[in-house]
Design a protein around this motif. Structure first.
Motif, PDB file in Angstrom:
ATOM      1  N   ALA A 188       0.768  -1.124   0.110  1.00  0.00           N
ATOM      2  CA  ALA A 188      -0.092   0.009   0.057  1.00  0.00           C
ATOM      3  C   ALA A 188       0.775   1.362  -0.021  1.00  0.00           C
ATOM      4  O   ALA A 188       0.648   2.069  -0.682  1.00  0.00           O
ATOM      5  CB  ALA A 188      -0.970   0.069   1.117  1.00  0.00           C
ATOM      6  N   ILE A 189       1.945   1.317   0.838  1.00  0.00           N
ATOM      7  CA  ILE A 189       2.751   2.544   0.946  1.00  0.00           C
ATOM      8  C   ILE A 189       3.530   2.656  -0.265  1.00  0.00           C
ATOM      9  O   ILE A 189       3.638   3.725  -1.050  1.00  0.00           O
ATOM     10  CB  ILE A 189       3.684   2.232   1.827  1.00  0.00           C
ATOM     11  N   CYS A 190       4.009   1.485  -0.913  1.00  0.00           N
ATOM     12  CA  CYS A 190       4.718   1.352  -2.252  1.00  0.00           C
ATOM     13  C   CYS A 190       3.860   2.250  -3.369  1.00  0.00           C
ATOM     14  O   CYS A 190       4.525   2.849  -4.037  1.00  0.00           O
ATOM     15  CB  CYS A 190       5.096  -0.137  -2.503  1.00  0.00           C
ATOM     16  N   ILE A 191       2.587   1.886  -3.152  1.00  0.00           N
ATOM     17  CA  ILE A 191       1.731   2.386  -4.382  1.00  0.00           C
ATOM     18  C   ILE A 191       1.492   3.673  -4.401  1.00  0.00           C
ATOM     19  O   ILE A 191       1.253   4.417  -5.364  1.00  0.00           O
ATOM     20  CB  ILE A 191       0.471   1.209  -4.542  1.00  0.00           C
ATOM     21  N   PHE A 192       1.156   3.977  -3.160  1.00  0.00           N
ATOM     22  CA  PHE A 192       0.635   5.325  -2.987  1.00  0.00           C
ATOM     23  C   PHE A 192       1.598   6.421  -2.490  1.00  0.00           C
ATOM     24  O   PHE A 192       0.993   7.663  -2.513  1.00  0.00           O
ATOM     25  CB  PHE A 192      -0.445   5.350  -1.852  1.00  0.00           C
ATOM     26  N   THR A 193       2.795   6.166  -2.155  1.00  0.00           N
ATOM     27  CA  THR A 193       3.838   7.268  -1.793  1.00  0.00           C
ATOM     28  C   THR A 193       4.341   8.080  -2.958  1.00  0.00           C
ATOM     29  O   THR A 193       4.358   7.435  -4.347  1.00  0.00           O
ATOM     30  CB  THR A 193       5.148   6.602  -1.325  1.00  0.00           C
TER      31      THR A 193
END
Length: 444
Positions: A188-193
């Motif tokens: 999730a962090i990887c996609i939305f950062t």
């Protein structure tokens, strides 16, 4: 040497932060529990020192000193808190008539702390910034342990922790179940950062976590991870980055999965009589759990005490005096009773349905602000992953699913009470969101 120069200063900082800013202490508590410094640096700090207890106490004290403030909560969040509190209450009632008071006392001495911190998380994570930080801390904390597990494998040529516990969280199955919700956090962090270095770092952590699942050879966790990957592919924004990353992840997974991993995973689908003893015994254990639940439906036989009856109910009998049920539902239904089991799974289901509902309102994660998209993706994928993995080996005393559920409930409350505008068809991921992560100014 990291004990004196890293662990203790961090511990003292979290104690102070817990009193001054309880939300920092809370997130620090979960980061500490997931990181397990007393295991990772066991040569330089005492393994039996209860760091988490003091961080939790400081956080609770800070919340009390700041006036026990409770932000506006969504109706679903209030109901979920009531379900979790009711589950705990029924656990204590069941413990009074336990067939093994010592086992039940051990279980409840851990469960009440888990429940307290989960409820506190719903209260203290009250802004988009805190949601984002909580997800990131969960990702990075477990990422270090995943690195160490991978490091040991590449140094020695075999995974030691496929056969012995990692840290204090149990065997390979239990630790794999703890990791599943945290893989969803990393992705999730990887996609939305919007920071490239964070994207590369969290993407690398996700690969390490996935490889860790393979190394630990937990068939239930492998199966759950496969299902979780399908959910992520379903809900993630479809763009060049995510599609390219998915292809890379598939190639990396196939390359990392050696013959032993493929053999271990495929053995779960062999016909009756061809399965190994571990896989075959699961069906007999679940049958025993079903029968115990039918015989003690209201309050069970005492938290964690259902295993005492398994040898008696196991088809053909067992010589051991206790035997774990290796199933989250039956562990709770035999120990707490069916009403408590309903409340427990209701607590996990409510944030999931809330995030699915929010995704529909936005018309997809690509139309949500980054913090909200990350929260929705982590919860929608991570909670089913935990439940699916724990059906093959319970993980009820692992903190990761509780903090993820609490993040989902906190997200629902923030959205419900922070003057959000309805999303419009013209909204896209390329637009700038305001400082609170609300709808772009152009559409307000």
């Amino acid at each position: 040497m990291l004990g004196p120069f890293f662990v203790y200063p961090l511990f003292l900082s979290l104690l102070i932060a817990g009193v001054m800013r309880p939300w920092v202490g809370l997130i620090g508590f979960y980061g500490w529990v997931i990181l397990e410094p007393q295991w990772n640096w066991r040569w330089s700090i005492p393994a039996d020192f209860q760091f988490q207890k003091y961080i939790a106490a400081a956080t609770l004290a800070g919340w009390v000193l700041t006036g026990c403030k409770v932000p506006p909560l969504a109706t679903s969040s209030k109901l979920a808190i009531a379900c979790l509190a009711g589950f705990l209450l029924l656990g204590f009632v069941s413990a009074t008539q336990s067939i093994d008071p010592k086992l039940s006392e051990f279980y409840m001495s851990n469960m009440w702390k888990i429940v307290l911190m989960a409820i506190l998380a719903v209260v203290l994570i009250d802004s988009p910034k805190k949601v984002w930080i909580a997800i990131a801390v969960c990702c990075f904390a477990q990422g270090y342990s995943a690195l160490r597990i991978n490091e040991q494998y590449f140094q020695d040529g075999f995974s030691l922790y496929a056969y012995r516990p990692w840290g204090t969280k149990g065997d390979n199955n239990l630790y794999s179940n703890l990791t599943l919700p945290l893989i969803a956090c990393s992705i999730a962090i990887c996609i939305f950062t919007d920071k490239r270095w964070v994207r590369y770092l969290t993407g690398s952590i996700a690969i390490l976590q996935i490889h860790q699942i393979m190394l630990l050879q937990s068939r239930g966790a492998m199966l759950a991870a496969l299902g979780m990957a399908a959910v992520i592919a379903w809900v993630m924004p479809k763009n060049t980055f995510t599609i390219r990353s998915t292809v890379i992840a598939i190639i990396a997974t196939l390359a990392l999965a050696g013959p032993s991993v493929v053999e271990e995973f495929s053995s779960s689908f062999q016909a009756k009589g061809e399965r190994d003893s571990s896989a075959e015994s699961r069906f007999y254990l679940w049958k025993a759990g079903f029968q115990i639940t039918l015989d003690y439906p209201l309050l069970g036989v005492g938290p964690y005490a259902g295993q005492r009856l398994v040898p008696e109910y196991y088809e053909g009998g067992l010589s051991a005096s206790t035997k774990g049920l290796h199933n989250l539902f039956f562990d709770i239904s035999t120990g707490f009773g069916l009403p408590a089991a309903f409340l427990y799974f209701a607590f996990l289901a409510m944030p999931w349905f809330q995030m699915v509902s929010l995704r529909r309102r936005f018309g997809g994660l690509q139309n949500a602000p980054p913090w909200l998209g990350a929260s929705m993706l982590a919860v929608i994928a991570g909670l089913p992953g935990y439940i699916a993995g724990s059906m093959f080996s319970t993980g009820a005393l692992s903190e990761s699913p509780y903090v993820l559920a609490s993040i989902g409930l906190a997200t629902a409350s923030i959205f419900a009470h922070d003057n959000w505008e309805e999303p419009t068809d013209s909204m896209s991921t390329g637009e700038d969101w305001d400082e609170k992560g609300r709808q772009p100014a152009a559409h307000a």
